[in-house]
Every structure is written in structure tokens, then in C-alpha cells.
Design a protein around this motif. Structure first.
Motif, PDB file in Angstrom:
ATOM      1  N   ALA A  85       0.812  -1.218   0.000  1.00 19.36           N
ATOM      2  CA  ALA A  85       0.000   0.000   0.000  1.00 19.36           C
ATOM      3  C   ALA A  85       0.845   1.267   0.000  1.00 19.36           C
ATOM      4  O   ALA A  85       0.479   2.270  -0.628  1.00 19.36           O
ATOM      5  CB  ALA A  85      -0.948  -0.004   1.198  1.00 19.36           C
ATOM      6  N   MET A  86       1.986   1.243   0.688  1.00 20.46           N
ATOM      7  CA  MET A  86       2.809   2.446   0.792  1.00 20.46           C
ATOM      8  C   MET A  86       3.602   2.732  -0.476  1.00 20.46           C
ATOM      9  O   MET A  86       4.256   3.779  -0.575  1.00 20.46           O
ATOM     10  CB  MET A  86       3.736   2.346   2.005  1.00 20.46           C
ATOM     11  CG  MET A  86       3.008   2.285   3.356  1.00 20.46           C
ATOM     12  SD  MET A  86       1.780   3.599   3.596  1.00 20.46           S
ATOM     13  CE  MET A  86       2.823   5.053   3.562  1.00 20.46           C
ATOM     14  N   HIS A  87       3.521   1.840  -1.460  1.00 16.68           N
ATOM     15  CA  HIS A  87       4.127   2.158  -2.759  1.00 16.68           C
ATOM     16  C   HIS A  87       3.340   3.245  -3.493  1.00 16.68           C
ATOM     17  O   HIS A  87       3.775   3.710  -4.552  1.00 16.68           O
ATOM     18  CB  HIS A  87       4.258   0.899  -3.613  1.00 16.68           C
ATOM     19  CG  HIS A  87       5.484   0.098  -3.288  1.00 16.68           C
ATOM     20  ND1 HIS A  87       5.595  -0.638  -2.130  1.00 16.68           N
ATOM     21  CD2 HIS A  87       6.659  -0.055  -3.946  1.00 16.68           C
ATOM     22  CE1 HIS A  87       6.787  -1.225  -2.099  1.00 16.68           C
ATOM     23  NE2 HIS A  87       7.450  -0.881  -3.181  1.00 16.68           N
ATOM     24  N   VAL A 128      -4.616  -0.598  -2.993  1.00 18.10           N
ATOM     25  CA  VAL A 128      -3.904  -1.474  -3.933  1.00 18.10           C
ATOM     26  C   VAL A 128      -4.869  -2.053  -4.958  1.00 18.10           C
ATOM     27  O   VAL A 128      -4.569  -2.111  -6.156  1.00 18.10           O
ATOM     28  CB  VAL A 128      -3.176  -2.604  -3.172  1.00 18.10           C
ATOM     29  CG1 VAL A 128      -2.698  -3.695  -4.124  1.00 18.10           C
ATOM     30  CG2 VAL A 128      -1.998  -2.040  -2.391  1.00 18.10           C
ATOM     31  N   MET A 129      -6.049  -2.474  -4.498  1.00 20.60           N
ATOM     32  CA  MET A 129      -7.001  -3.121  -5.402  1.00 20.60           C
ATOM     33  C   MET A 129      -7.685  -2.147  -6.356  1.00 20.60           C
ATOM     34  O   MET A 129      -8.050  -2.517  -7.475  1.00 20.60           O
ATOM     35  CB  MET A 129      -8.064  -3.873  -4.593  1.00 20.60           C
ATOM     36  CG  MET A 129      -7.562  -5.151  -3.950  1.00 20.60           C
ATOM     37  SD  MET A 129      -8.890  -6.135  -3.198  1.00 20.60           S
ATOM     38  CE  MET A 129      -9.095  -5.279  -1.624  1.00 20.60           C
ATOM     39  N   THR A 130      -7.862  -0.902  -5.936  1.00 21.42           N
ATOM     40  CA  THR A 130      -8.709   0.008  -6.717  1.00 21.42           C
ATOM     41  C   THR A 130      -7.974   1.163  -7.383  1.00 21.42           C
ATOM     42  O   THR A 130      -8.481   1.725  -8.358  1.00 21.42           O
ATOM     43  CB  THR A 130      -9.818   0.601  -5.825  1.00 21.42           C
ATOM     44  OG1 THR A 130      -9.232   1.379  -4.775  1.00 21.42           O
ATOM     45  CG2 THR A 130     -10.680  -0.503  -5.220  1.00 21.42           C
ATOM     46  N   GLU A 131      -6.797   1.532  -6.878  1.00 23.88           N
ATOM     47  CA  GLU A 131      -6.103   2.692  -7.444  1.00 23.88           C
ATOM     48  C   GLU A 131      -5.073   2.265  -8.494  1.00 23.88           C
ATOM     49  O   GLU A 131      -4.677   1.107  -8.569  1.00 23.88           O
ATOM     50  CB  GLU A 131      -5.447   3.502  -6.325  1.00 23.88           C
ATOM     51  CG  GLU A 131      -6.456   4.080  -5.336  1.00 23.88           C
ATOM     52  CD  GLU A 131      -5.801   4.899  -4.232  1.00 23.88           C
ATOM     53  OE1 GLU A 131      -4.682   5.417  -4.451  1.00 23.88           O
ATOM     54  OE2 GLU A 131      -6.408   5.019  -3.159  1.00 23.88           O
ATOM     55  N   GLY A 132      -4.644   3.243  -9.281  1.00 26.67           N
ATOM     56  CA  GLY A 132      -3.799   2.913 -10.416  1.00 26.67           C
ATOM     57  C   GLY A 132      -2.329   2.717 -10.118  1.00 26.67           C
ATOM     58  O   GLY A 132      -1.610   2.115 -10.916  1.00 26.67           O
ATOM     59  N   PHE A 133      -1.837   3.211  -8.968  1.00 27.08           N
ATOM     60  CA  PHE A 133      -0.392   3.218  -8.725  1.00 27.08           C
ATOM     61  C   PHE A 133       0.202   1.817  -8.755  1.00 27.08           C
ATOM     62  O   PHE A 133       1.376   1.645  -9.101  1.00 27.08           O
ATOM     63  CB  PHE A 133      -0.071   3.910  -7.390  1.00 27.08           C
ATOM     64  CG  PHE A 133      -0.454   3.118  -6.159  1.00 27.08           C
ATOM     65  CD1 PHE A 133       0.453   2.270  -5.557  1.00 27.08           C
ATOM     66  CD2 PHE A 133      -1.724   3.238  -5.604  1.00 27.08           C
ATOM     67  CE1 PHE A 133       0.110   1.540  -4.413  1.00 27.08           C
ATOM     68  CE2 PHE A 133      -2.070   2.529  -4.470  1.00 27.08           C
ATOM     69  CZ  PHE A 133      -1.162   1.670  -3.878  1.00 27.08           C
ATOM     70  N   VAL A 139      -0.220  -4.031 -15.368  1.00 28.99           N
ATOM     71  CA  VAL A 139      -0.794  -3.899 -16.703  1.00 28.99           C
ATOM     72  C   VAL A 139       0.289  -3.490 -17.704  1.00 28.99           C
ATOM     73  O   VAL A 139       0.313  -3.948 -18.851  1.00 28.99           O
ATOM     74  CB  VAL A 139      -1.951  -2.882 -16.697  1.00 28.99           C
ATOM     75  CG1 VAL A 139      -2.420  -2.571 -18.114  1.00 28.99           C
ATOM     76  CG2 VAL A 139      -3.118  -3.415 -15.868  1.00 28.99           C
ATOM     77  N   GLY A 140       1.206  -2.638 -17.257  1.00 28.64           N
ATOM     78  CA  GLY A 140       2.290  -2.193 -18.123  1.00 28.64           C
ATOM     79  C   GLY A 140       3.216  -3.313 -18.564  1.00 28.64           C
ATOM     80  O   GLY A 140       3.964  -3.174 -19.537  1.00 28.64           O
ATOM     81  N   PRO A 147     -11.412  -6.548 -12.956  1.00 28.49           N
ATOM     82  CA  PRO A 147     -11.829  -5.370 -12.187  1.00 28.49           C
ATOM     83  C   PRO A 147     -12.071  -5.735 -10.734  1.00 28.49           C
ATOM     84  O   PRO A 147     -12.464  -6.869 -10.429  1.00 28.49           O
ATOM     85  CB  PRO A 147     -13.121  -4.932 -12.880  1.00 28.49           C
ATOM     86  CG  PRO A 147     -13.609  -6.146 -13.597  1.00 28.49           C
ATOM     87  CD  PRO A 147     -12.399  -6.925 -13.987  1.00 28.49           C
ATOM     88  N   PRO A 148     -11.824  -4.802  -9.819  1.00 31.20           N
ATOM     89  CA  PRO A 148     -12.045  -5.093  -8.400  1.00 31.20           C
ATOM     90  C   PRO A 148     -13.519  -5.312  -8.097  1.00 31.20           C
ATOM     91  O   PRO A 148     -14.382  -4.598  -8.617  1.00 31.20           O
ATOM     92  CB  PRO A 148     -11.494  -3.855  -7.688  1.00 31.20           C
ATOM     93  CG  PRO A 148     -11.505  -2.774  -8.718  1.00 31.20           C
ATOM     94  CD  PRO A 148     -11.299  -3.434 -10.036  1.00 31.20           C
TER      95      PRO A 148
END
Length: 231
Positions: A85-87, A128-133, A139-140, A147-148
Motif C-alpha cells: 500500500a505504501m508504494h 492497492v485493489m482500486t487505485e492505479g499506482f 498492466v504495463g 476489475p475489483p
């Protein structure tokens, strides 16, 4: 052997897992009494939790940057942030130090690509599950993520923050995770990513109907590869 630096305490439960995994793998590879040359900056997660509640990620990045700089000044040649999460603040911290911070999602993604995995479900804390970071990193690398599922998001996030971060592995939560993974397997998904460093407390990564990519184990193994590689 190169010195590695860990930013831990997020939670202390998973930091202990990192320490054990890294040292056991170094000993396995080198034999004898070998153990890792390692520094640990163990933070007070309570400080970060308050900043998360206030959505003050800039302040959290400031705290983590100071930790990273202390590790660099103490001789670390690379750093691990021992939390998925802290990433979220990785991109703010990495430019502030002159040594690499090994991104946990990159390590996971590279392992999946090497194994030929093209689709997965990501489970972890809500962000982590819902945000793009985090998702964008996988995906890259060409990995399609389902999808979550909002119901799963809420319950897994609750289990992590109310139980696992206090080192509580409850039987009901084990059964819940087993049910989730069984249902995911019906979706033509190739693998599950444990995008939380505590989830292995209640998920048997070696005994599931789908391959389980444990971010803690993969990240720790990347640290071992770094430690034992030539400078």
C-alpha cells in the motif's frame, strides 16, 4: 555481499516475514552460517496511519524519504519498502535518494511474465485493489487484471487492517479467502496476486487451485538477488 535496506514496520508482522525470508534464502544459497547484510528502518506505522486517514500523502512521502535517506547514508545499496500500500508514494520517494528502491509491483510483474502469466486478480488493501499506482505497473507488463469486486474489496481491507496487522489469523477469514479464490478461479483467471504483505497469514500460497503470487516472498527474493549480485 551488498547491503540492503528495508523500510519496515508497515506492519511489523510482515517485516518479520521479510527478515526471515531474506536470511533463510541467503543461507540456502551460500550455505554454512551465512546471513544477509541488512539494515532495517522500522517506522511507527501509527504515524503513517494518521496521515492516511487525513489523506496527507505528501507528509507520508516526507517521512518515508527521511527513512530512505538514513538507510542510504548508512551504506544501503538498494531499498525495499516493506508494504504494498505504501508504494503509493514510491514516485515521490525514489527521486530523493541516489540508490534504487526495488518496486514491489515490478518484482511481482517480472516474476509473472517469466512464468507466462497473462491474466490475474489482484487482492490487497483497498488502495492497492482500486487505485492505479499498483495496477498500472502490472498492466504495463502485459498482464490483464480483473476489475475489483466491491464486496471483496471491503471485506479484504477489513481483514487486513482489523486482524492481520495485529498478527491475528482467524479461521473465518481463512475460509473467506479460500472462497474468494475459488470464485476467482471460475473467471478464467490464470493467477492471484497477494498485494498485501500480511495476506500469507491466511492464504496457503502452495495449496490453491490457482497459482498464488505472494508479493512478500517475491519482493524478499528480489532483495536476495540484489544482495548476492555483483556490484
Amino acid at each position: 555481499m551488498r547491503k540492503i535496506g528495508l523500510i519496515g514496520g508497515m506492519s511489523w508482522v510482515s517485516t518479520a516475514s521479510y527478515y526471515e525470508r531474506i536470511n533463510s534464502e541467503v543461507q540456502k544459497r551460500l550455505g554454512g552460517f551465512a546471513s544477509a547484510h541488512m539494515l532495517i528502518e522500522s517506522v511507527n506505522y501509527g504515524d503513517y496511519a494518521r496521515l492516511q486517514s487525513d489523506d496527507d500523502w505528501d507528509a507520508a512521502a516526507g517521512l518515508m524519504t527521511r527513512s530512505a535517506k538514513r538507510l542510504e547514508q548508512s551504506g544501503a545499496t538498494a531499498i525495499l519498502i516493506c508494504s504494498n500500500a505504501m508504494h503509493k508514494i514510491y514516485d515521490q520517494v525514489q527521486p530523493e535518494v541516489g540508490i534504487p528502491i526495488l518496486h514491489i509491483a515490478d518484482c511481482v510483474g517480472e516474476k509473472m511474465v517469466a512464468d507466462g502469466i497473462a491474466s490475474a486478480t489482484l487482492i490487497g488493501t483497498r488502495n492497492v485493489m482500486t487505485e492505479g499506482f499498483y495496477r498500472k505497473r502490472l498492466v504495463g507488463k502485459g498482464i490483464t487484471l480483473s476489475p475489483p469486486d466491491e464486496e471483496r474489496v471491503m471485506e479484504i481491507d477489513r481483514i487486513i487492517y482489523e486482524e492481520l496487522m495485529f498478527n491475528q489469523a482467524k479461521r473465518d477469514s481463512e475460509r473467506t479467502m479460500k472462497t474468494y479464490i475459488t470464485n476467482i478461479a471460475k473467471m478464467e483467471i490464470e493467477a492471484v496476486v497477494l498485494g498485501c504483505t500480511e495476506l500469507d497469514l491466511i492464504v496457503d500460497t502452495k495449496a490453491n487451485i490457482l497459482p498464488i503470487y505472494d508479493s512478500t516472498e517475491i519482493h524478499a527474493d528480489a532483495a536476495v538477488d540484489w544482495i548476492l549480485s555483483e556490484a
